[in-house]
Design an enzyme around this catalytic site. Structure first.
Site, PDB file in Angstrom:
ATOM      1  N   LYS A  81      -5.993 -11.042  -7.450  1.00  0.00           N
ATOM      2  CA  LYS A  81      -7.047 -11.113  -6.615  1.00  0.00           C
ATOM      3  C   LYS A  81      -8.205 -10.316  -7.036  1.00  0.00           C
ATOM      4  CE  LYS A  81      -7.482 -10.258  -2.230  1.00  0.00           C
ATOM      5  NZ  LYS A  81      -7.106  -9.723  -0.807  1.00  0.00           N
ATOM      6  N   LYS A 109     -11.690  -4.199  -4.916  1.00  0.00           N
ATOM      7  CA  LYS A 109     -12.292  -3.070  -5.033  1.00  0.00           C
ATOM      8  C   LYS A 109     -11.627  -1.911  -5.701  1.00  0.00           C
ATOM      9  CE  LYS A 109     -11.844  -2.334  -0.200  1.00  0.00           C
ATOM     10  NZ  LYS A 109     -12.559  -2.611   0.977  1.00  0.00           N
ATOM     11  N   LYS A 135       0.840  -1.123  -0.076  1.00  0.00           N
ATOM     12  CA  LYS A 135      -0.106  -0.072   0.140  1.00  0.00           C
ATOM     13  C   LYS A 135       0.655   1.203  -0.102  1.00  0.00           C
ATOM     14  CE  LYS A 135      -4.129  -1.716   1.921  1.00  0.00           C
ATOM     15  NZ  LYS A 135      -5.472  -1.452   2.712  1.00  0.00           N
TER      16      LYS A 135
END
Ligand code: TRP
Length: 349
Positions: free
Chosen positions: A211, A214, A119
């Site tokens: 994966k 969102k 991240k």
């Protein structure tokens, strides 16, 4: 560790829409565990702000996201009577215990966390301190309730390991005081992750090696829990596959991530094993299988979107669920935090 009564806690971030990966990867276990365990399900709104306001979008966005995810929890089948459904920021003890754990956890432990590295990206200097500290808050979410079981997706395994390390170090560092206060050998349980089910890893419909997420720019890559029946069917029909048909045994899915993903999704939605699905569809073409999968997915998922819309039309009800849940969660958390303060030597009046 039998001194700890079984208790389940898990949480999801109120950012973006929940999708099929959240539902099959975690939520189905959450729903199942309501029947057998004391369960707490948290909307982790303090985690949602860890990437800075330009990423999370500000007050209006946050508020809506918290209500949306709570509505999704309920629409998927979490029952506010069976489970404690609440938002993290209404129970201040999460943040208080996180501070204590900040002083237990070591920098070296956090430096290993792969989610932070992903991240934060290349420019680590500009990441928020909260993003780095995220796993410590997560440990506090779990241990403030002395939760023994945490149902999560595969990607949270490392954070659960850290939670166990923190519990262990606290138990060791304060062993004498813990015993003297009458808590026996350990104050915190060594929590078990619960990672099981046919589809703990639901992959992108456009790329079977990534994966379902969102944050994928392509909406075709995922099925959102708010998608209409038409959207669900369209996305499944457009899902990437390879040139071969459906194999008759699981071995035939090896090295074919897209095929494996679609069959896994079917199995999870149908509550069947992969072998069972292949026994029915093996030897057939993907086009026919996709039609069957689209029908099944619409049958299982479209009612969730309908129920979410019904709930969101009455935000007062959703807020009342969070208030009641937060009151019940706080009633468990406050005495634990008080014991922590006593164990550590803070003056408690
Ligand atoms: N980190 C989890 C995720 O991204 C969310 C989370 C925060 C969580 N606190 C938790 C999950 C406590 C389980 C228990 O999915």
């Amino acid at each position: 560790m039998s001194q700890f009564t079984p208790r389940v806690l898990s949480g999801m971030q109120p950012t973006g829409n929940l999708h099929l990966g959240n539902y099959l990867g975690a939520m189905l276990n959450w729903i199942r565990m309501q029947e057998t365990h004391e369960t707490l399900y948290c909307v982790v709104d303090l985690h949602a702000i860890t990437q800075g306001v330009t990423v999370w979008g500000g007050p209006t966005v946050l508020r809506k996201a918290i209500l949306d995810v709570t509505a999704a929890y309920i629409a998927c089948g979490l029952d506010p009577k069976k489970s404690i459904i609440f938002n993290q920021s209404q129970v201040a003890e999460h943040a208080e215990l996180a501070w204590v754990f900040n002083c237990v956890a070591r920098l070296g432990w956090l430096d290993r966390m792969t989610q932070f590295k992903e991240k934060a990206g290349k420019d680590k200097e500009r990441a928020s301190v909260g993003l780095y500290d995220y796993p410590v808050l997560m440990a506090a979410d779990i241990l403030i309730y002395k939760a023994t079981h945490v149902p999560v997706g595969e990607d949270q395994k490392q954070h659960l390991e850290l939670t166990r390390d923190i519990a262990q170090k606290f138990n060791l560092d304060f062993a004498e005081s813990i015993a003297a206060q009458g808590h026996g050998e350990a104050f915190f349980p060594i929590t078990d992750p619960v990672i099981q089910g046919p589809a703990t890893r639901v992959m992108s419909l456009r790329d079977g090696t990534k994966k379902m997420s969102k944050s994928d720019p392509s909406d075709l890559s995922r099925i959102n829990l708010t998608d209409s029946a038409d959207d669900i069917a369209r996305k499944i029909r457009k899902a990437k596959t390879d040139a071969d048909g459906i194999p008759s045994a699981a071995g035939g899915l090896k090295g074919r991530p897209e095929a494996e993903n679609l069959v896994g999704i079917y199995a999870a939605l149908a509550g069947q094993g992969v072998e069972q699905v292949l026994a029915e569809y093996g030897g057939g073409q993907f086009s026919a299988f996709k039609n069957a999968l689209a029908e099944l997915a619409v049958l299982k998922l479209a009612p969730i979107a309908g129920e979410m819309n019904r709930l969101l039309a009455d935000p007062g009800y959703v807020e009342a669920v969070l208030k009641d849940g937060s009151d019940r969660a706080r009633a468990i958390a406050q005495p634990v935090m008080r014991e922590v303060r006593k164990i550590m030597g803070f003056v408690v009046s």
